[in-house]
Design an enzyme around this catalytic site. Structure first.
Site: not given
Ligand code: ACO
Length: 451
Positions: A289, A328, A384
């Site tokens: 995450h 994702h 990210d």
């Protein structure tokens, strides 16, 4: 509930409506164990799992449940906060495209939007900024608490613990059903998370903590608390401050992700918002995450140079780990946040100079996006992938990246939490299980037990 089954022209199961014709607003299920047919009404493109409970083999039967580890296909709530179309790469907060919010708004404006459903007027925004700004100080005992951590404690560990510790300072926060109390805790949390974040950073460096400066904007104040030394007032670089604000907007909410689900789940027991936020932050810390941004930097370090990218990609395809910052659960297209971060990075690099890791990251993205393995699985860079490269260029160590994610996400967690608290359909979150253990057995005396 048992109805006569019928097949429609396409051979699909349908149910005869009373006045003739087929009922298209329900799902008909034929239970071949009993030959009974059930009508399950559609509810906004879903069926209610509780309606399946009626499907039984007899009075002793508990009724049918669904099995959905990791919530791959289960909606746990109604929510009007964030919309994602993962196939098209669309992200909107309260209906507003993320691209417009990142271009035209400040983070605090967006936090107001998430929490209240509408963008603020100028007067509402001034009030909101004033409220948040007047809740940025930490109780002095928090400083002593932080001082107890080892010099090399991970900032996320300190951040999570300090959030939970704030529950002891604001016991009234437990009154989660009072809207005024809720709003006070929301302002406290959004105001204090940058201060906690900055203290965790300075603790590691052994620097004295810097108190908030009410004359600065939300990101500028964070920069001051992080980097101010002996100067009377810290002068933040406006380009860096705006970049930080944009990064905050992009990270503010993301509907029912792992940490939002934890926030709602912990909040569903009527725990106070400080401990619920601490729990959500703990979920964020995991490398799958929000901890991925730190892992991306470690991965780029390990790769070392552009020429070694093809070999690294081959090792991932051979099953040696994951390409961090890629993939994702929801996006099966380019993450729109990653695109905005890439543009923001250009502006930051004009000030800081290019982060040499960018070259490796761009090469990784180029090769991965052309590779059958990644194309077939619809794996694209996520938020990210590039955020750590900017954070590092700004001077943050990788351990701070997830903390920087948690600051703005606090606004999203709190919006999700309050929506859950006032939702009359919500109860304490409590999933079911499929028990796979022993049936009843008796305790054997110690001397008769064998290993
Ligand atoms: N690198 C290589 N292969 C991957 C990656 C990756 N980053 N992500 C998924 N895959 C592969 C899986 O191995 C699987 O392959 P298979 O079908 O051959 O078994 C397939 O793609 C589907 O992946 P799942 O793991 O089933 O997808 P899931 O939705 O459960 O996981 C997740 C999503 C956790 C984000 C995953 O893509 C991942 O681990 N990515 C790396 C970590 C990361 O960047 N996390 C940040 C996400 S954004 C955020 O939370 C803020």
């Amino acid at each position: 509930m048992v109805k006569q089954a019928a097949l429609d022209v396409n051979g699909r199961l349908a149910v005869e409506k009373k006045g003739g014709g087929m009922d298209n607003n329900c799902l008909s299920i034929l239970d071949k164990r009993t030959n009974a047919t059930y009508e399950i009404p559609f509810h906004q493109g879903t069926i209610r799992a509780m309606d399946l409970r009626k499907i039984k083999t007899g009075t002793e039967d508990f009724g049918l449940m669904t099995y959905d580890p990791a919530f791959m296909n289960t909606a746990s709530c109604h929510s009007a906060i964030t919309f994602i179309d993962g196939d098209k790469g669309i992200l909107r907060y309260r209906g507003y495209p993320i691209e417009q919010l990142a271009e035209k708004c400040s983070f605090l404006e967006v936090a107001y939007l998430l929490l209240n459903g509408e963008l603020p007027t100028a007067a509402q925004l001034n009030d909101w900024i004033s409220i948040v700004t007047h809740h940025t100080m930490l109780h002095e005992s928090t400083k002593h608490f932080l001082e107890g951590f080892r010099y090399d404690a991970h900032p996320m560990g300190m951040f999570i613990s300090t959030l939970a510790a704030l529950a002891t300072i604001y016991p009234e926060a437990r009154n989660v059903h009072d809207p005024v109390t809720r709003r006070l805790q929301i302002a406290r949390l959004i105001g204090k998370v940058p201060t906690i974040a900055a203290y965790t950073y300075r603790h590691g460096l052994g620097y004295p903590y810097v108190y908030p400066d009410n004359d600065l904007s939300y990101p500028e104040n964070l920069m001051s608390m992080l980097w101010k030394m002996t100067e009377p007032q810290f002068k933040p670089n406006p380009v860096m401050a705006r970049a930080l604000d944009i990064l905050f907007i992009l990270h503010a909410d993301h509907e029912q992700n792992c940490s939002a689900n934890v926030m709602r789940s912990v909040g569903s027991s009527q725990a106070d918002p400080f401990v619920a936020t601490a729990a959500a932050a703990a979920a964020l810390w995991g490398p799958l995450h929000g901890g991925a941004n730190e892992e991306v930097l470690r991965m780029l370090d390990e790769i070392g140079c552009k020429d070694r990218v093809p070999a690294y990609i081959e090792s991932i395809k051979a099953g040696k780990g994951k390409l961090m910052g890629f993939g994702h659960r929801i996006y099966k297209n380019y993450d729109p946040r990653a695109r905005i971060i890439k543009q923001t990075a250009e502006r930051v690099f004009e000030i800081t100079g290019k982060n040499p890791k960018l070259e490796i990251a761009l090469e990784l993205e180029r090769i991965a996006l052309e590779d059958e393995y990644f194309i077939k699985r619809k794996l694209y860079p996520n938020v990210d992938f590039y955020s750590g490269i900017i954070y590092q260029a700004m001077g943050f160590p990788p351990e701070m990246f997830t903390v920087l994610f948690a600051i703005p996400r606090t606004a999203g967690w709190l919006a999700q939490w309050e929506e859950m608290v006032v939702d009359p359909e919500q109860k304490i979150a409590r999933p079911r299980q499929i028990y796979t253990g022993y049936s009843k057995r008796d305790v054997v005396p110690m001397e008769k037990r064998v290993a």
